[in-house]
Design a protein around this motif. Structure first.
Motif, PDB file in Angstrom:
ATOM      1  N   CYS A   7       0.849  -1.191   0.000  1.00 33.31           N
ATOM      2  CA  CYS A   7       0.000   0.000   0.000  1.00 33.31           C
ATOM      3  C   CYS A   7       0.888   1.246   0.000  1.00 33.31           C
ATOM      4  O   CYS A   7       1.835   1.331   0.790  1.00 33.31           O
ATOM      5  CB  CYS A   7      -0.890  -0.015   1.238  1.00 33.31           C
ATOM      6  SG  CYS A   7      -1.849   1.508   1.459  1.00 33.31           S
ATOM      7  N   LYS A   9       0.207   4.081   1.154  1.00 31.55           N
ATOM      8  CA  LYS A   9       0.008   4.878   2.375  1.00 31.55           C
ATOM      9  C   LYS A   9       0.573   4.209   3.620  1.00 31.55           C
ATOM     10  O   LYS A   9       1.311   4.820   4.374  1.00 31.55           O
ATOM     11  CB  LYS A   9      -1.481   5.151   2.572  1.00 31.55           C
ATOM     12  CG  LYS A   9      -2.049   6.123   1.554  1.00 31.55           C
ATOM     13  CD  LYS A   9      -3.501   6.376   1.820  1.00 31.55           C
ATOM     14  CE  LYS A   9      -3.628   7.630   2.646  1.00 31.55           C
ATOM     15  NZ  LYS A   9      -5.023   8.000   2.884  1.00 31.55           N
ATOM     16  N   CYS A  10       0.218   2.922   3.856  1.00 30.51           N
ATOM     17  CA  CYS A  10       0.620   2.282   5.113  1.00 30.51           C
ATOM     18  C   CYS A  10       1.603   1.122   4.916  1.00 30.51           C
ATOM     19  O   CYS A  10       2.062   0.539   5.884  1.00 30.51           O
ATOM     20  CB  CYS A  10      -0.607   1.796   5.870  1.00 30.51           C
ATOM     21  SG  CYS A  10      -1.399   0.343   5.163  1.00 30.51           S
ATOM     22  N   CYS A  36      -5.858  -0.012   5.692  1.00 31.48           N
ATOM     23  CA  CYS A  36      -6.290   1.395   5.757  1.00 31.48           C
ATOM     24  C   CYS A  36      -7.390   1.741   4.752  1.00 31.48           C
ATOM     25  O   CYS A  36      -7.792   2.893   4.655  1.00 31.48           O
ATOM     26  CB  CYS A  36      -5.093   2.322   5.571  1.00 31.48           C
ATOM     27  SG  CYS A  36      -4.384   2.325   3.911  1.00 31.48           S
ATOM     28  N   TYR A  38      -7.333   2.108   1.623  1.00 30.81           N
ATOM     29  CA  TYR A  38      -6.920   2.909   0.474  1.00 30.81           C
ATOM     30  C   TYR A  38      -7.036   2.053  -0.789  1.00 30.81           C
ATOM     31  O   TYR A  38      -6.784   0.844  -0.750  1.00 30.81           O
ATOM     32  CB  TYR A  38      -5.474   3.376   0.671  1.00 30.81           C
ATOM     33  CG  TYR A  38      -4.959   4.271  -0.425  1.00 30.81           C
ATOM     34  CD1 TYR A  38      -5.419   5.569  -0.563  1.00 30.81           C
ATOM     35  CD2 TYR A  38      -3.997   3.821  -1.319  1.00 30.81           C
ATOM     36  CE1 TYR A  38      -4.948   6.406  -1.557  1.00 30.81           C
ATOM     37  CE2 TYR A  38      -3.506   4.647  -2.311  1.00 30.81           C
ATOM     38  CZ  TYR A  38      -3.991   5.935  -2.436  1.00 30.81           C
ATOM     39  OH  TYR A  38      -3.523   6.743  -3.426  1.00 30.81           O
ATOM     40  N   TRP A  40      -6.270   2.039  -5.251  1.00 29.84           N
ATOM     41  CA  TRP A  40      -5.602   2.679  -6.372  1.00 29.84           C
ATOM     42  C   TRP A  40      -5.634   1.744  -7.566  1.00 29.84           C
ATOM     43  O   TRP A  40      -5.864   0.556  -7.447  1.00 29.84           O
ATOM     44  CB  TRP A  40      -4.181   3.098  -6.016  1.00 29.84           C
ATOM     45  CG  TRP A  40      -3.218   1.976  -5.802  1.00 29.84           C
ATOM     46  CD1 TRP A  40      -2.294   1.495  -6.691  1.00 29.84           C
ATOM     47  CD2 TRP A  40      -3.075   1.172  -4.625  1.00 29.84           C
ATOM     48  NE1 TRP A  40      -1.589   0.459  -6.134  1.00 29.84           N
ATOM     49  CE2 TRP A  40      -2.065   0.233  -4.866  1.00 29.84           C
ATOM     50  CE3 TRP A  40      -3.707   1.147  -3.396  1.00 29.84           C
ATOM     51  CZ2 TRP A  40      -1.666  -0.707  -3.925  1.00 29.84           C
ATOM     52  CZ3 TRP A  40      -3.312   0.207  -2.465  1.00 29.84           C
ATOM     53  CH2 TRP A  40      -2.298  -0.705  -2.735  1.00 29.84           C
TER      54      TRP A  40
END
Length: 62
Positions: A7, A9-10, A36, A38, A40
């Motif tokens: 990921c 982000k995390c 999280c 998220y 994409w």
């Protein structure tokens, strides 16, 4: 199949959520993070078209 990306982000291991055709030779791969939430999308070579070369090579001669 290529490995699941982390990921952005995390950095948890993502899950492939869906594959949609874009063009004759490319697909859109959508990923989701179970940690999280998220999501994409990235474009990638079509795995079926990519494999068709060696699949044809496996056919017996006439």
């Amino acid at each position: 199949m290529r490995p699941r990306p982390p990921c952005p982000k995390c950095h948890a291991t993502s899950m492939l959520a869906r594959i949609m055709p874009l063009t004759k030779d490319t697909v859109a791969e959508s990923f989701e993070c179970p940690e999280c939430d998220y999501s994409w999308t990235v474009s990638a070579p079509d795995p079926i078209r990519k494999a068709s070369g060696w699949i044809e090579a496996l056919k017996p001669p006439n």
